[in-house]
Design an enzyme around this catalytic site. Sequence first.
Site, PDB file in Angstrom:
ATOM      1  N   HIS A  49      -1.078  -8.583  -6.553  1.00 28.82           N
ATOM      2  CA  HIS A  49      -2.135  -8.365  -5.423  1.00 28.82           C
ATOM      3  C   HIS A  49      -1.893  -7.035  -5.259  1.00 28.82           C
ATOM      4  O   HIS A  49      -1.050  -6.321  -5.648  1.00 28.82           O
ATOM      5  CB  HIS A  49      -1.500  -9.514  -4.462  1.00 28.82           C
ATOM      6  CG  HIS A  49      -0.226  -9.107  -3.788  1.00 28.82           C
ATOM      7  ND1 HIS A  49       0.880  -9.835  -4.014  1.00 28.82           N
ATOM      8  CD2 HIS A  49       0.529  -8.080  -3.185  1.00 28.82           C
ATOM      9  CE1 HIS A  49       2.208  -9.310  -3.420  1.00 28.82           C
ATOM     10  NE2 HIS A  49       1.607  -8.285  -3.181  1.00 28.82           N
TER      11      HIS A  49
HETATM   12  C1  T46 Z   1       5.142  -7.158  -2.611  1.00 29.37           C
HETATM   13  C2  T46 Z   1       5.970  -7.573  -3.588  1.00 29.37           C
HETATM   14  C3  T46 Z   1       7.222  -6.633  -4.088  1.00 29.37           C
HETATM   15  C4  T46 Z   1       6.881 -13.947   4.384  1.00 29.37           C
HETATM   16  O1  T46 Z   1       6.745 -14.956   5.163  1.00 29.37           O
HETATM   17  N1  T46 Z   1       7.157 -12.998   4.855  1.00 29.37           N
HETATM   18  C5  T46 Z   1       7.128 -11.540   4.153  1.00 29.37           C
HETATM   19  O2  T46 Z   1       7.437 -10.322   4.623  1.00 29.37           O
HETATM   20  C6  T46 Z   1       6.873 -11.445   2.838  1.00 29.37           C
HETATM   21  C7  T46 Z   1       6.860 -10.590   1.979  1.00 29.37           C
HETATM   22  C8  T46 Z   1       6.597 -12.657   2.207  1.00 29.37           C
HETATM   23  N2  T46 Z   1       6.473 -13.915   3.130  1.00 29.37           N
HETATM   24  C9  T46 Z   1       6.330 -15.260   2.677  1.00 29.37           C
HETATM   25  C10 T46 Z   1       4.838 -15.397   1.933  1.00 29.37           C
HETATM   26  C11 T46 Z   1       5.077 -16.277   0.772  1.00 29.37           C
HETATM   27  O3  T46 Z   1       5.001 -17.709   1.242  1.00 29.37           O
HETATM   28  O4  T46 Z   1       7.218 -15.410   1.396  1.00 29.37           O
HETATM   29  C12 T46 Z   1       6.516 -15.955   0.375  1.00 29.37           C
HETATM   30  C13 T46 Z   1       6.516 -15.294  -0.922  1.00 29.37           C
HETATM   31  O5  T46 Z   1       5.651 -14.192  -0.593  1.00 29.37           O
HETATM   32  P1  T46 Z   1       4.844 -13.515  -1.974  1.00 29.37           P
HETATM   33  O6  T46 Z   1       4.170 -14.621  -2.771  1.00 29.37           O
HETATM   34  O7  T46 Z   1       3.764 -12.484  -1.360  1.00 29.37           O
HETATM   35  O8  T46 Z   1       6.000 -12.688  -2.880  1.00 29.37           O
HETATM   36  P2  T46 Z   1       5.644 -11.724  -4.007  1.00 29.37           P
HETATM   37  O9  T46 Z   1       6.983 -11.477  -4.562  1.00 29.37           O
HETATM   38  O10 T46 Z   1       4.722 -11.979  -4.839  1.00 29.37           O
HETATM   39  O11 T46 Z   1       5.163 -10.289  -3.168  1.00 29.37           O
HETATM   40  C14 T46 Z   1       6.090  -9.651  -2.148  1.00 29.37           C
HETATM   41  C15 T46 Z   1       5.351  -8.932  -1.067  1.00 29.37           C
HETATM   42  O12 T46 Z   1       4.527 -10.110  -0.455  1.00 29.37           O
HETATM   43  C16 T46 Z   1       4.215  -8.013  -1.865  1.00 29.37           C
HETATM   44  O13 T46 Z   1       3.875  -7.208  -0.647  1.00 29.37           O
HETATM   45  O14 T46 Z   1       4.670  -5.912  -2.929  1.00 29.37           O
HETATM   46  O15 T46 Z   1       6.819  -8.734  -2.918  1.00 29.37           O
END
Ligand code: T46
Length: 131
Positions: A49
Site C-alpha cells: 500500500h
Molecule cells: C507500513 C508497514 C511497514 C493498527 O491498529 N494500528 C497501527 O498503527 C497499524 C500499523 C496497524 N493496525 C492494525 C490494522 C490491521 O488490522 O493492524 C493490522 C495490520 O496492519 P497492516 O495490514 O496495515 O500491516 P502491514 O504490515 O501490511 O503494514 C504496516 C503499516 O500499516 C504500514 O503503514 O508501512 O507496516
Amino acid sequence: MNIKRICFQPHEDKRGKLVSIDVGKDMPFCIKRIYYIYDAAPEVVRGRHAHRKLEQVLVCVHGKCKIKLDDGKEKETVLLDNPRVGIYVANNMWREIYDFSDDSVLMVFASEEFDESDYVRDYDEFIHSIK
Ligand code: T46
C-alpha cells in the site's frame, strides 16, 4: 530513486550498544506513533500500500527483511539488516516488505496516528493519485 538513510550513532561499551533517537535531531518529523512487526514468516509480504500523508522511518532492530519502494516512476529494493540504519519512507510511496528472517523485528516510527483513510491499497489507484 534517492532513498534517504538515517544513521544512528550507538553508544558502545563493553556491555553492548545503545541507540537513542532524538526526535528533533535524528527524525525528519515529530513521531506520533511507534509500532513493530515480529514473527513474520519468510514467505509473507506485508505493506502493499501507499499512504497519502504518513511519513515513516523503518529500522530492522533485529534480523533482516527487504523493502521494495515504488514512487510510481522508479522502484528500488533495500535490505534492512542494520539496527543503526533507518530508511525514510515518504508519503505517496508504494511499499512491500518481505523476506523476513525468522528473528526479524521491524520497528517503525510514524509521523501520524493510525488512520485507515490514509491508506491507498489499490496499486492502480496509487498510480492514478500521484499523477
Ligand atoms: C507500513 C508497514 C511497514 C493498527 O491498529 N494500528 C497501527 O498503527 C497499524 C500499523 C496497524 N493496525 C492494525 C490494522 C490491521 O488490522 O493492524 C493490522 C495490520 O496492519 P497492516 O495490514 O496495515 O500491516 P502491514 O504490515 O501490511 O503494514 C504496516 C503499516 O500499516 C504500514 O503503514 O508501512 O507496516
